[in-house]
Scaffold this motif. Structure first.
Motif, PDB file in Angstrom:
ATOM      1  N   GLY A  20       0.794  -1.223   0.000  1.00 23.43           N
ATOM      2  CA  GLY A  20       0.000   0.000   0.000  1.00 23.43           C
ATOM      3  C   GLY A  20       0.828   1.274   0.000  1.00 23.43           C
ATOM      4  N   PRO A  21       1.732   1.444   0.968  1.00 24.62           N
ATOM      5  CA  PRO A  21       2.544   2.667   0.979  1.00 24.62           C
ATOM      6  C   PRO A  21       3.376   2.861  -0.283  1.00 24.62           C
ATOM      7  CG  PRO A  21       2.654   1.583   3.115  1.00 24.62           C
ATOM      8  CD  PRO A  21       1.919   0.646   2.201  1.00 24.62           C
ATOM      9  N   ILE A  22       3.935   1.768  -0.831  1.00 22.88           N
ATOM     10  CA  ILE A  22       4.747   1.895  -2.040  1.00 22.88           C
ATOM     11  C   ILE A  22       3.880   2.314  -3.223  1.00 22.88           C
ATOM     12  CG2 ILE A  22       6.111   0.602  -3.732  1.00 22.88           C
ATOM     13  CD1 ILE A  22       7.223  -1.011  -1.341  1.00 22.88           C
ATOM     14  N   ILE A  23       2.717   1.722  -3.348  1.00 23.00           N
ATOM     15  CA  ILE A  23       1.814   2.085  -4.439  1.00 23.00           C
ATOM     16  C   ILE A  23       1.326   3.518  -4.271  1.00 23.00           C
ATOM     17  CG2 ILE A  23      -0.510   1.632  -5.334  1.00 23.00           C
ATOM     18  CD1 ILE A  23       0.221  -1.384  -5.019  1.00 23.00           C
ATOM     19  N   LEU A  24       1.107   3.939  -3.038  1.00 19.93           N
ATOM     20  CA  LEU A  24       0.726   5.341  -2.801  1.00 19.93           C
ATOM     21  C   LEU A  24       1.795   6.290  -3.333  1.00 19.93           C
ATOM     22  CD1 LEU A  24      -0.936   6.897   0.294  1.00 19.93           C
ATOM     23  CD2 LEU A  24       1.158   7.935  -0.572  1.00 19.93           C
ATOM     24  N   VAL A  25       3.068   5.968  -3.084  1.00 26.90           N
ATOM     25  CA  VAL A  25       4.162   6.827  -3.554  1.00 26.90           C
ATOM     26  C   VAL A  25       4.182   6.880  -5.086  1.00 26.90           C
ATOM     27  CG1 VAL A  25       6.671   7.048  -3.699  1.00 26.90           C
ATOM     28  CG2 VAL A  25       5.582   6.524  -1.504  1.00 26.90           C
ATOM     29  N   PHE A  26       4.030   5.737  -5.734  1.00 20.98           N
ATOM     30  CA  PHE A  26       4.013   5.725  -7.201  1.00 20.98           C
ATOM     31  C   PHE A  26       2.830   6.514  -7.743  1.00 20.98           C
ATOM     32  CE2 PHE A  26       7.135   2.327  -7.026  1.00 20.98           C
ATOM     33  CZ  PHE A  26       7.817   2.465  -8.225  1.00 20.98           C
ATOM     34  N   ALA A  27       1.637   6.298  -7.161  1.00 19.73           N
ATOM     35  CA  ALA A  27       0.446   7.004  -7.642  1.00 19.73           C
ATOM     36  C   ALA A  27       0.572   8.501  -7.402  1.00 19.73           C
ATOM     37  CB  ALA A  27      -0.798   6.457  -6.944  1.00 19.73           C
ATOM     38  N   PHE A  28       1.147   8.873  -6.272  1.00 25.10           N
ATOM     39  CA  PHE A  28       1.377  10.285  -5.993  1.00 25.10           C
ATOM     40  C   PHE A  28       2.322  10.889  -7.031  1.00 25.10           C
ATOM     41  CE2 PHE A  28       4.036  13.623  -4.197  1.00 25.10           C
ATOM     42  CZ  PHE A  28       3.089  14.511  -3.713  1.00 25.10           C
ATOM     43  N   GLY A  29       3.427  10.187  -7.307  1.00 18.05           N
ATOM     44  CA  GLY A  29       4.395  10.690  -8.268  1.00 18.05           C
ATOM     45  C   GLY A  29       3.818  10.844  -9.654  1.00 18.05           C
ATOM     46  N   GLU A  30       2.977   9.896 -10.068  1.00 13.26           N
ATOM     47  CA  GLU A  30       2.394   9.994 -11.408  1.00 13.26           C
ATOM     48  C   GLU A  30       1.351  11.106 -11.489  1.00 13.26           C
ATOM     49  OE1 GLU A  30       0.191   7.189 -14.705  1.00 13.26           O
ATOM     50  OE2 GLU A  30       1.967   6.522 -13.656  1.00 13.26           O
ATOM     51  N   SER A  31       0.804  11.525 -10.363  1.00 17.28           N
ATOM     52  CA  SER A  31      -0.214  12.569 -10.357  1.00 17.28           C
ATOM     53  C   SER A  31       0.363  13.946 -10.058  1.00 17.28           C
ATOM     54  CB  SER A  31      -1.290  12.237  -9.313  1.00 17.28           C
ATOM     55  OG  SER A  31      -1.882  10.992  -9.585  1.00 17.28           O
ATOM     56  N   PHE A  32       1.601  14.005  -9.576  1.00 23.77           N
ATOM     57  CA  PHE A  32       2.191  15.281  -9.195  1.00 23.77           C
ATOM     58  C   PHE A  32       2.715  16.007 -10.429  1.00 23.77           C
ATOM     59  CE2 PHE A  32       5.527  17.990  -7.260  1.00 23.77           C
ATOM     60  CZ  PHE A  32       4.736  18.639  -6.318  1.00 23.77           C
ATOM     61  N   ALA A  33       2.618  17.325 -10.410  1.00 18.80           N
ATOM     62  CA  ALA A  33       2.993  18.137 -11.569  1.00 18.80           C
ATOM     63  C   ALA A  33       4.386  17.784 -12.081  1.00 18.80           C
ATOM     64  CB  ALA A  33       2.942  19.621 -11.202  1.00 18.80           C
ATOM     65  N   VAL A  34       4.491  17.549 -13.377  1.00 20.16           N
ATOM     66  CA  VAL A  34       5.729  17.286 -14.118  1.00 20.16           C
ATOM     67  C   VAL A  34       6.307  15.900 -13.823  1.00 20.16           C
ATOM     68  CG1 VAL A  34       8.060  18.074 -14.652  1.00 20.16           C
ATOM     69  CG2 VAL A  34       6.258  19.740 -14.210  1.00 20.16           C
ATOM     70  N   ILE A  35       6.399  15.515 -12.540  1.00 22.18           N
ATOM     71  CA  ILE A  35       6.980  14.219 -12.196  1.00 22.18           C
ATOM     72  C   ILE A  35       6.236  13.084 -12.891  1.00 22.18           C
ATOM     73  CG2 ILE A  35       7.395  12.588 -10.292  1.00 22.18           C
ATOM     74  CD1 ILE A  35       7.944  14.951  -8.507  1.00 22.18           C
ATOM     75  N   SER A  36       4.947  13.291 -13.160  1.00 19.23           N
ATOM     76  CA  SER A  36       4.149  12.238 -13.780  1.00 19.23           C
ATOM     77  C   SER A  36       4.691  11.816 -15.145  1.00 19.23           C
ATOM     78  CB  SER A  36       2.697  12.697 -13.931  1.00 19.23           C
ATOM     79  OG  SER A  36       2.609  13.803 -14.800  1.00 19.23           O
ATOM     80  N   LEU A  37       5.457  12.695 -15.795  1.00 21.46           N
ATOM     81  CA  LEU A  37       6.070  12.325 -17.070  1.00 21.46           C
ATOM     82  C   LEU A  37       7.174  11.294 -16.899  1.00 21.46           C
ATOM     83  CD1 LEU A  37       6.354  15.854 -18.720  1.00 21.46           C
ATOM     84  CD2 LEU A  37       4.809  14.014 -19.419  1.00 21.46           C
ATOM     85  N   LEU A  38       7.704  11.190 -15.686  1.00 25.05           N
ATOM     86  CA  LEU A  38       8.883  10.371 -15.450  1.00 25.05           C
ATOM     87  C   LEU A  38       8.604   9.100 -14.672  1.00 25.05           C
ATOM     88  CD1 LEU A  38      11.234  13.299 -14.334  1.00 25.05           C
ATOM     89  CD2 LEU A  38      10.971  12.363 -16.642  1.00 25.05           C
ATOM     90  N   LEU A  39       7.432   8.996 -14.030  1.00 24.08           N
ATOM     91  CA  LEU A  39       7.164   7.880 -13.130  1.00 24.08           C
ATOM     92  C   LEU A  39       5.894   7.142 -13.567  1.00 24.08           C
ATOM     93  CD1 LEU A  39       8.358   6.640 -10.513  1.00 24.08           C
ATOM     94  CD2 LEU A  39       6.690   7.980  -9.235  1.00 24.08           C
ATOM     95  N   PRO A  40       6.019   6.057 -14.328  1.00 19.49           N
ATOM     96  CA  PRO A  40       4.847   5.345 -14.830  1.00 19.49           C
ATOM     97  C   PRO A  40       4.212   4.429 -13.780  1.00 19.49           C
ATOM     98  CG  PRO A  40       6.839   4.296 -15.640  1.00 19.49           C
ATOM     99  CD  PRO A  40       7.281   5.501 -14.857  1.00 19.49           C
ATOM    100  N   ALA A  41       3.416   5.016 -12.904  1.00 17.26           N
ATOM    101  CA  ALA A  41       2.758   4.221 -11.870  1.00 17.26           C
ATOM    102  C   ALA A  41       1.779   3.228 -12.471  1.00 17.26           C
ATOM    103  CB  ALA A  41       2.026   5.138 -10.883  1.00 17.26           C
ATOM    104  N   ALA A  70      -3.109   9.190  -5.857  1.00 21.58           N
ATOM    105  CA  ALA A  70      -3.510   9.969  -7.031  1.00 21.58           C
ATOM    106  C   ALA A  70      -4.205  11.258  -6.630  1.00 21.58           C
ATOM    107  CB  ALA A  70      -4.427   9.122  -7.923  1.00 21.58           C
ATOM    108  N   VAL A  71      -5.126  11.169  -5.680  1.00 24.91           N
ATOM    109  CA  VAL A  71      -5.870  12.345  -5.229  1.00 24.91           C
ATOM    110  C   VAL A  71      -4.928  13.351  -4.559  1.00 24.91           C
ATOM    111  CG1 VAL A  71      -7.618  13.149  -3.579  1.00 24.91           C
ATOM    112  CG2 VAL A  71      -8.079  11.163  -5.025  1.00 24.91           C
ATOM    113  N   LEU A  72      -4.031  12.853  -3.733  1.00 21.35           N
ATOM    114  CA  LEU A  72      -3.094  13.743  -3.039  1.00 21.35           C
ATOM    115  C   LEU A  72      -2.158  14.445  -4.027  1.00 21.35           C
ATOM    116  CD1 LEU A  72      -2.164  14.733  -0.259  1.00 21.35           C
ATOM    117  CD2 LEU A  72      -0.571  12.801  -0.176  1.00 21.35           C
ATOM    118  N   GLY A  73      -1.657  13.718  -5.015  1.00 24.20           N
ATOM    119  CA  GLY A  73      -0.767  14.319  -6.006  1.00 24.20           C
ATOM    120  C   GLY A  73      -1.434  15.442  -6.774  1.00 24.20           C
ATOM    121  N   ASP A  74      -2.671  15.227  -7.213  1.00 22.90           N
ATOM    122  CA  ASP A  74      -3.395  16.272  -7.931  1.00 22.90           C
ATOM    123  C   ASP A  74      -3.725  17.449  -7.020  1.00 22.90           C
ATOM    124  OD1 ASP A  74      -3.327  14.942 -10.316  1.00 22.90           O
ATOM    125  OD2 ASP A  74      -5.494  14.971 -10.637  1.00 22.90           O
TER     126      ASP A  74
END
Length: 216
Positions: A20-41, A70-74
């Protein structure tokens, strides 16, 4: 990138408590501005779906955490846009690739609040739409409704694709562990798509006047 994702998936497959925590980090990264281009969650979520299909993980180890990330990143991207407003244009990478913001603004202007929902599923747009929504003064209530709704749809869709793909590979080809196969396919497709989209955006960053040498 593929090796990193392989290691992450192998780790969560062997340590369900950390999934869960690891997937949260990936989903956050894919939803966060710009970083989402680099992290294919999405690759991790699809692989997690195959682990659910195999009985290694429970959906409760994956889907709620993916939605939360995802929600937190956005949401954070939106608040950054509210705070910076037009100053966003003066920070990297938008100073180097201004077309990224212009594309996001055009999309937001055309579709309004629904662009926040749609942007979750659309490559390079995903990287800037929440930021642009904050910059352009979208009210927080409607933004968060679209943000949460898109996260609730996005996570189960990719996990479900992984589940069905794992089931299909098992039944048709007899592949018991489908995760490595899917990771390779998704990472390659994601990187090729992201590179093509990024190239398209950056190629359009210059106006015809900028391409001409200064004759003064």
């Amino acid at each position: 990138m593929q090796g990193f994702i392989d290691q992450a998936v192998a780790f969560i497959g062997a340590n369900a408590a950390w999934a869960g925590p690891i997937i949260l980090v990936f989903a956050f990264g894919e939803s966060f501005a710009v970083i989402s281009l680099l992290l294919p969650a999405t690759a991790v979520l699809v692989a997690a779906g195959t682990l659910i299909q195999a009985g290694t993980l429970s959906p409760w180890n994956v889907i709620p955490w993916a939605i939360a990330g995802a929600v937190l990143g956005d949401a954070i991207s939106y608040w950054i846009g509210v705070w910076l407003k037009d100053r966003t244009e003066r920070i990297w990478p938008f100073t180097r690739y201004p077309r990224m913001l212009r594309t996001g603004r055009d999309f937001f202007t055309r579709y309004g609040g629904i662009s926040v929902f749609l942007g979750r599923f659309l490559g390079p747009i995903r990287a800037v739409i929440p930021l642009v929504a904050g910059m352009m003064g979208m009210r927080q209530g409607p933004f968060q409704v679209a943000n949460v709704a898109s996260g609730i749809v996005w996570a189960p869709v990719w996990v479900g694709i992984g589940w069905f793909a794992g089931e299909a590979l098992k039944r048709i080809f007899g592949i018991e562990d489908a995760a490595p196969v899917l990771i390779i396919l998704i990472v390659v497709a994601t990187l090729v798509g992201a590179a093509a989209a990024f190239r398209l955006v950056t190629r359009k960053s210059k106006s015809p006047h900028e391409d001409r040498p200064d004759r003064s």
